[in-house]
Design an enzyme around this catalytic site. Structure first.
Site, mmCIF file in Angstrom:
data_model
loop_
_atom_site.group_PDB
_atom_site.id
_atom_site.type_symbol
_atom_site.label_atom_id
_atom_site.label_comp_id
_atom_site.label_asym_id
_atom_site.label_seq_id
_atom_site.Cartn_x
_atom_site.Cartn_y
_atom_site.Cartn_z
ATOM 1 N N TYR A 1 -27.899 5.316 -18.828
ATOM 2 C CA TYR A 1 -26.659 5.778 -18.184
ATOM 3 C C TYR A 1 -26.022 6.881 -19.018
ATOM 4 O O TYR A 1 -25.654 7.950 -18.504
ATOM 5 C CB TYR A 1 -25.707 4.587 -18.032
ATOM 6 C CG TYR A 1 -24.464 4.865 -17.203
ATOM 7 C CD1 TYR A 1 -24.500 4.844 -15.814
ATOM 8 C CD2 TYR A 1 -23.243 5.130 -17.821
ATOM 9 C CE1 TYR A 1 -23.357 5.080 -15.053
ATOM 10 C CE2 TYR A 1 -22.091 5.365 -17.069
ATOM 11 C CZ TYR A 1 -22.157 5.336 -15.687
ATOM 12 O OH TYR A 1 -21.020 5.573 -14.936
ATOM 13 N N LYS B 1 -25.712 10.697 -17.860
ATOM 14 C CA LYS B 1 -24.376 11.293 -17.674
ATOM 15 C C LYS B 1 -24.172 12.484 -18.602
ATOM 16 O O LYS B 1 -23.485 13.445 -18.232
ATOM 17 C CB LYS B 1 -23.280 10.237 -17.891
ATOM 18 C CG LYS B 1 -23.240 9.140 -16.817
ATOM 19 C CD LYS B 1 -22.936 9.687 -15.436
ATOM 20 C CE LYS B 1 -22.628 8.601 -14.407
ATOM 21 N NZ LYS B 1 -22.575 9.118 -13.031
HETATM 22 P P1 NAD Z 1 -20.122 1.686 -6.346
HETATM 23 O O1 NAD Z 1 -21.195 0.714 -6.661
HETATM 24 O O2 NAD Z 1 -18.828 1.201 -5.808
HETATM 25 O O3 NAD Z 1 -20.683 2.781 -5.308
HETATM 26 C C1 NAD Z 1 -21.904 3.426 -5.503
HETATM 27 C C2 NAD Z 1 -22.473 3.856 -4.163
HETATM 28 O O4 NAD Z 1 -23.685 4.566 -4.427
HETATM 29 C C3 NAD Z 1 -22.834 2.675 -3.245
HETATM 30 O O5 NAD Z 1 -22.317 2.898 -1.946
HETATM 31 C C4 NAD Z 1 -24.362 2.680 -3.233
HETATM 32 O O6 NAD Z 1 -24.926 2.229 -1.999
HETATM 33 C C5 NAD Z 1 -24.660 4.150 -3.476
HETATM 34 N N1 NAD Z 1 -26.005 4.388 -4.006
HETATM 35 C C6 NAD Z 1 -26.624 3.719 -5.008
HETATM 36 N N2 NAD Z 1 -27.862 4.190 -5.178
HETATM 37 C C7 NAD Z 1 -28.026 5.194 -4.273
HETATM 38 C C8 NAD Z 1 -29.089 6.066 -3.953
HETATM 39 N N3 NAD Z 1 -30.261 5.994 -4.591
HETATM 40 N N4 NAD Z 1 -28.908 6.973 -2.968
HETATM 41 C C9 NAD Z 1 -27.730 7.040 -2.296
HETATM 42 N N5 NAD Z 1 -26.698 6.220 -2.543
HETATM 43 C C10 NAD Z 1 -26.834 5.310 -3.516
HETATM 44 O O7 NAD Z 1 -19.927 2.535 -7.690
HETATM 45 P P2 NAD Z 1 -18.740 3.485 -8.213
HETATM 46 O O8 NAD Z 1 -18.104 2.798 -9.346
HETATM 47 O O9 NAD Z 1 -17.918 3.988 -7.093
HETATM 48 O O10 NAD Z 1 -19.615 4.666 -8.847
HETATM 49 C C11 NAD Z 1 -19.723 5.947 -8.278
HETATM 50 C C12 NAD Z 1 -20.076 6.935 -9.367
HETATM 51 O O11 NAD Z 1 -19.024 6.962 -10.330
HETATM 52 C C13 NAD Z 1 -21.360 6.604 -10.138
HETATM 53 O O12 NAD Z 1 -22.069 7.803 -10.395
HETATM 54 C C14 NAD Z 1 -20.838 6.021 -11.435
HETATM 55 O O13 NAD Z 1 -21.739 6.186 -12.495
HETATM 56 C C15 NAD Z 1 -19.582 6.845 -11.624
HETATM 57 N N6 NAD Z 1 -18.603 6.244 -12.527
HETATM 58 C C16 NAD Z 1 -18.077 5.033 -12.256
HETATM 59 C C17 NAD Z 1 -17.137 4.500 -13.129
HETATM 60 C C18 NAD Z 1 -16.528 3.157 -12.904
HETATM 61 O O14 NAD Z 1 -15.902 2.649 -13.843
HETATM 62 N N7 NAD Z 1 -16.637 2.572 -11.725
HETATM 63 C C19 NAD Z 1 -16.747 5.216 -14.276
HETATM 64 C C20 NAD Z 1 -17.316 6.459 -14.515
HETATM 65 C C21 NAD Z 1 -18.240 6.976 -13.624
#
Ligand code: NAD
Length: 260
Positions: free
Chosen positions: A155, A159
């Site tokens: 990860y 990133k």
């Molecule tokens: P989440 O699990 O709520 O949503 C992720 C979505 O991505 C889901 O709808 C899933 O079906 C979809 N997905 C997964 N694999 C996929 C693929 N191969 N093709 C298409 N869609 C796919 O997660 P989130 O927390 O909303 O995360 C969204 C982004 O934000 C990610 O890139 C994550 O790394 C980043 N992020 C999240 C956080 C956090 O704390 N939640 C912090 C920093 C960055």
């Protein structure tokens, strides 16, 4: 006139969490969000929610790691609306394990979703953005684009990699008025994070409350989670830029967990 009137914005992973919020906020400001997700039923529900509020939205089935599927879905969107103005490459998952136990399969899966997915969706959208001489590309990075944490090797590597991708696109895209930036959130309570709390509690042998207080929010200035709304604010700010004055940058929204 709303800020994004008529803009077509593909948001990957928009069926849940941060991506969903971004899609809803784009719609509220006049854009046509394209909910691109592996989970097509949930994507369709998000699109329906937007239509129910009088907006326009499209749901497309897209596994961001599948070259043919990405190309076909982006072509379908361009055919329907004639252009693609904005890409938010947001789809992501998390798998945690100590480096020595990480399976090669899980390492490759993580890099495929976060990095290959960003590359494939970018390339497919650029074909239309360059032609139109307009494009705003935003990658969903993380504080883990800047900092490391135990158990998150792929990860953190992926990133960090997005920063490099954004910088190259900033240089190549400028002559076509295409900007590229990275938004780097701290912890946001989405399904992705809710899943990690018990996993980390198990790995570190501590309570879930300690995971939140002593790991996730320990370095913030105020012990607060970042919200999906906070992240959407940053994404929409970058997407609204009139030109490439801000490109190749990363914007950290993390309650001061990471300071540049
Ligand atoms: P989440 O699990 O709520 O949503 C992720 C979505 O991505 C889901 O709808 C899933 O079906 C979809 N997905 C997964 N694999 C996929 C693929 N191969 N093709 C298409 N869609 C796919 O997660 P989130 O927390 O909303 O995360 C969204 C982004 O934000 C990610 O890139 C994550 O790394 C980043 N992020 C999240 C956080 C956090 O704390 N939640 C912090 C920093 C960055």
């Amino acid at each position: 006139m709303a800020r994004f009137d008529g803009r077509v914005a593909i948001v990957t992973g928009a069926a849940s969490g941060i991506g969903k919020e971004i899609a809803l906020r784009f719609a509220a400001e006049g854009a046509i969000p394209v909910i691109a997700d592996l989970n097509v039923e949930a994507a369709e529900r998000t699109a329906e929610e937007i239509r129910g509020k009088g907006g326009e939205a499209m749901a497309v089935a897209m596994n961001v790691t599948d070259e043919a599927e990405v190309d076909a879905a982006v072509a379908e969107v361009a055919k329907k609306y004639g252009k693609i103005d904005i890409l938010v490459s947001n789809a992501g998952i998390q798998i945690v394990a100590p480096l020595i136990e990480f399976t090669y399969a899980d390492w490759k899966k993580m890099l495929a979703i976060h990095l290959d997915g960003a590359f494939l969706t970018t390339r497919a959208c650029l074909r239309h953005m360059y032609e139109a001489k307009y494009g705003r590309v935003i990658y969903m990075g993380s504080v883990h684009s800047k900092e490391a944490s135990k158990l998150k090797a792929p990860y953190v590597a992926a990133k960090h990699g997005l920063l490099g991708l954004a910088k190259v696109l900033a240089k190549e895209g400028a002559e076509y008025n295409v900007s590229a930036n990275v938004v780097c959130p701290g912890f946001v309570r989405t399904p992705l994070v809710e899943k990690q709390i018990p996993e980390q509690a198990r790995e570190f042998g501590i309570s879930e409350e300690e995971v939140v207080r002593n790991i996730m929010l320990k370095e913030t200035v105020d012990g607060e989670f970042t919200t999906t709304d906070d992240v959407a604010d940053a994404v929409l700010f970058l997407a609204a830029a009139r030109n490439c004055v801000m490109t190749g940058q990363s914007v950290v929204v993390s309650h001061g967990w990471f300071m540049q």
